[in-house]
Structure formats: C-alpha cells, structure tokens
Design a protein around this motif. Sequence first.
Motif, PDB file in Angstrom:
ATOM      1  N   CYS A 102      -1.111   4.733  14.008  1.00  0.00           N
ATOM      2  CA  CYS A 102      -0.122   5.705  13.867  1.00  0.00           C
ATOM      3  C   CYS A 102       0.572   5.788  15.671  1.00  0.00           C
ATOM      4  O   CYS A 102       1.559   5.972  16.313  1.00  0.00           O
ATOM      5  CB  CYS A 102      -0.731   7.569  13.635  1.00  0.00           C
ATOM      6  N   VAL A 160       3.859   2.553   7.773  1.00  0.00           N
ATOM      7  CA  VAL A 160       2.489   2.932   8.926  1.00  0.00           C
ATOM      8  C   VAL A 160       1.685   3.642   7.399  1.00  0.00           C
ATOM      9  O   VAL A 160       0.108   2.861   6.859  1.00  0.00           O
ATOM     10  CB  VAL A 160       2.049   4.485   9.974  1.00  0.00           C
ATOM     11  N   SER A 174       2.494   2.992  16.474  1.00  0.00           N
ATOM     12  CA  SER A 174       4.456   3.120  15.773  1.00  0.00           C
ATOM     13  C   SER A 174       4.807   4.534  17.412  1.00  0.00           C
ATOM     14  O   SER A 174       5.746   5.089  17.351  1.00  0.00           O
ATOM     15  CB  SER A 174       5.034   3.822  14.573  1.00  0.00           C
ATOM     16  N   ALA A 175       3.949   5.386  17.202  1.00  0.00           N
ATOM     17  CA  ALA A 175       4.041   6.782  18.225  1.00  0.00           C
ATOM     18  C   ALA A 175       5.412   6.345  19.622  1.00  0.00           C
ATOM     19  O   ALA A 175       6.012   6.718  20.504  1.00  0.00           O
ATOM     20  CB  ALA A 175       2.920   7.949  18.181  1.00  0.00           C
ATOM     21  N   LEU A 208       6.731   6.293  10.156  1.00  0.00           N
ATOM     22  CA  LEU A 208       5.230   6.797   8.766  1.00  0.00           C
ATOM     23  C   LEU A 208       5.106   6.043   7.316  1.00  0.00           C
ATOM     24  O   LEU A 208       4.306   5.925   6.985  1.00  0.00           O
ATOM     25  CB  LEU A 208       5.115   8.512   8.808  1.00  0.00           C
ATOM     26  N   MET A 219       7.671   9.556  15.976  1.00  0.00           N
ATOM     27  CA  MET A 219       5.815   8.944  15.420  1.00  0.00           C
ATOM     28  C   MET A 219       5.292   9.866  16.779  1.00  0.00           C
ATOM     29  O   MET A 219       4.081  10.463  15.996  1.00  0.00           O
ATOM     30  CB  MET A 219       5.430   7.570  15.388  1.00  0.00           C
ATOM     31  N   LEU A 247      -0.029  14.828   4.792  1.00  0.00           N
ATOM     32  CA  LEU A 247       0.562  14.583   6.531  1.00  0.00           C
ATOM     33  C   LEU A 247       1.714  16.574   6.121  1.00  0.00           C
ATOM     34  O   LEU A 247       1.545  16.572   7.472  1.00  0.00           O
ATOM     35  CB  LEU A 247       1.325  13.853   7.049  1.00  0.00           C
ATOM     36  N   VAL A 289       1.627  12.501  15.869  1.00  0.00           N
ATOM     37  CA  VAL A 289       0.857  11.647  16.250  1.00  0.00           C
ATOM     38  C   VAL A 289      -0.042  13.110  16.585  1.00  0.00           C
ATOM     39  O   VAL A 289      -1.497  13.406  17.313  1.00  0.00           O
ATOM     40  CB  VAL A 289       0.466  10.927  17.598  1.00  0.00           C
TER      41      VAL A 289
END
Length: 234
Positions: A182, A144, A185-186, A141, A192, A132, A196
């Motif tokens: 992801c 996640v 969470s965004a 994150l 987040m 990432l 993404v």
Amino acid sequence: MGVEERRQQLIGVALELFSARSPDEVSIDEIAAAAGISRPLVYHYFPGKQSLYEAALRRAAEELATRFVEPREGPLGARLLRVMKRFFDFVDEHGPGFSALMRGGPAVGSTTTNAMIDDVRQAAYEQIMSHLDIAEPPVRLTLVVRSWVSLAEATALLWLDGREIPRAELELQLVHDFAALCAVSAAYDDGMAAVVVRILEQEPLEGPFGELVGRLMAIAPTVMEQVVADDRTA
C-alpha cells in the motif's frame, strides 16, 4: 446411510487422507478401508478417484475461503493478522491438500480445479476489500489486494516445502507486506495515499502496522550510513 450422507462421509475421509499425503499416493482401496466400505461401493457413489478428488478439493476450497471471513471491528492490521493465523492454521492442517488445491495436483490444468482456485482467490479479495470499506477504490488498490492474496498463497506453499521460518513470523510479515504494498502504491497515486492515511489514522502504535514502522525506523540509520558511504566511494 442415505446416498448424500454416504457421499459426504467419503468426501470427508478422502480429504483427511489427501491432507496427510499427496493425493497421488492415496488409493481408492485406502479410502474404502478408512470409510469402512468396499471398493465397489466407493465407485457406486463416485465414478472414479478423480471425481472424488475434485469433490474433496471443493470442500477444502470452501473451508479455505471461510478463513478470510473476519468481523469488521478494530484496527485493520489486527484483523489481517487474525486472518493470516486462520489461513496458516488451514495450511498447517491440510498441507498436501492445500498444495494440491493451489498447484492443481492430479487435476492440474482442469477447468474444475482452476475454477475452484479462482473462487478462493476471489473470496479472499472480496473479504479484504470489504474491510477497507471504500466506495470507489483506486485502481492501484485492486492491484495491491490481488497481489497480496497471491503473495500469501505463494508464501504458504514455499513454507510447506521446509517450514524453515516460524509460522508466527510469516503471518506477521505478510501483514507487513500488505502495508508495504500500500505504501509503495501511495508514492505513485494520490488516491492510494488517501487510503494509507485513512488506515494509519485508525492504527495503534502497538499494532502490526505500528510495529512495522518501528522496525523500519530502527534500521533507517544503518541504511542511510551505507548510502552515504557508497556515495563517497563513487
């Protein structure tokens, strides 16, 4: 053989046997016979089956950790899919050994075994985070990635119980699970959301993440029709 060479041979033989059957079912006599030595000689190198078992688990744990190593080249979705293929290769080849490692086996609850399991999970987490490439990752994150590593582990263990779902489907589904975690969470965190967006910018439509979007769009009309119907009924 030298002392260390013989120890490594015994570890390899034990791991092969533990990978084929539950460690509880493998005896020192079988390990000695497979190694071509006497039972007393096995005890010369290892105090007992438990120490040999832990040594074999340690080698399995080290090998499993390497399955998460992937060159940082190309779209993330394709990288994760290659990682999952290698992960399931290991699970497929070492079914009982993998179960013993992750479930504890004869050493369940032991400090040594728990430490080995934690090392594998930490190695997987660090590898995924390195892909990432975010200097200051959002707290979500971290949640996640750790959740996804645990999900991959649990999925593999359940798959071993019956192998009812084709491997390739599970490998792809786990990559889709990462994207879904992801995305959820965004919806709660701007940091987040930025992660993404950054990931999707580098993803081709024909990649794993693009395929997930296509699958969701295909079922969206049916889901909306059901929502509307339920609303009218209510």
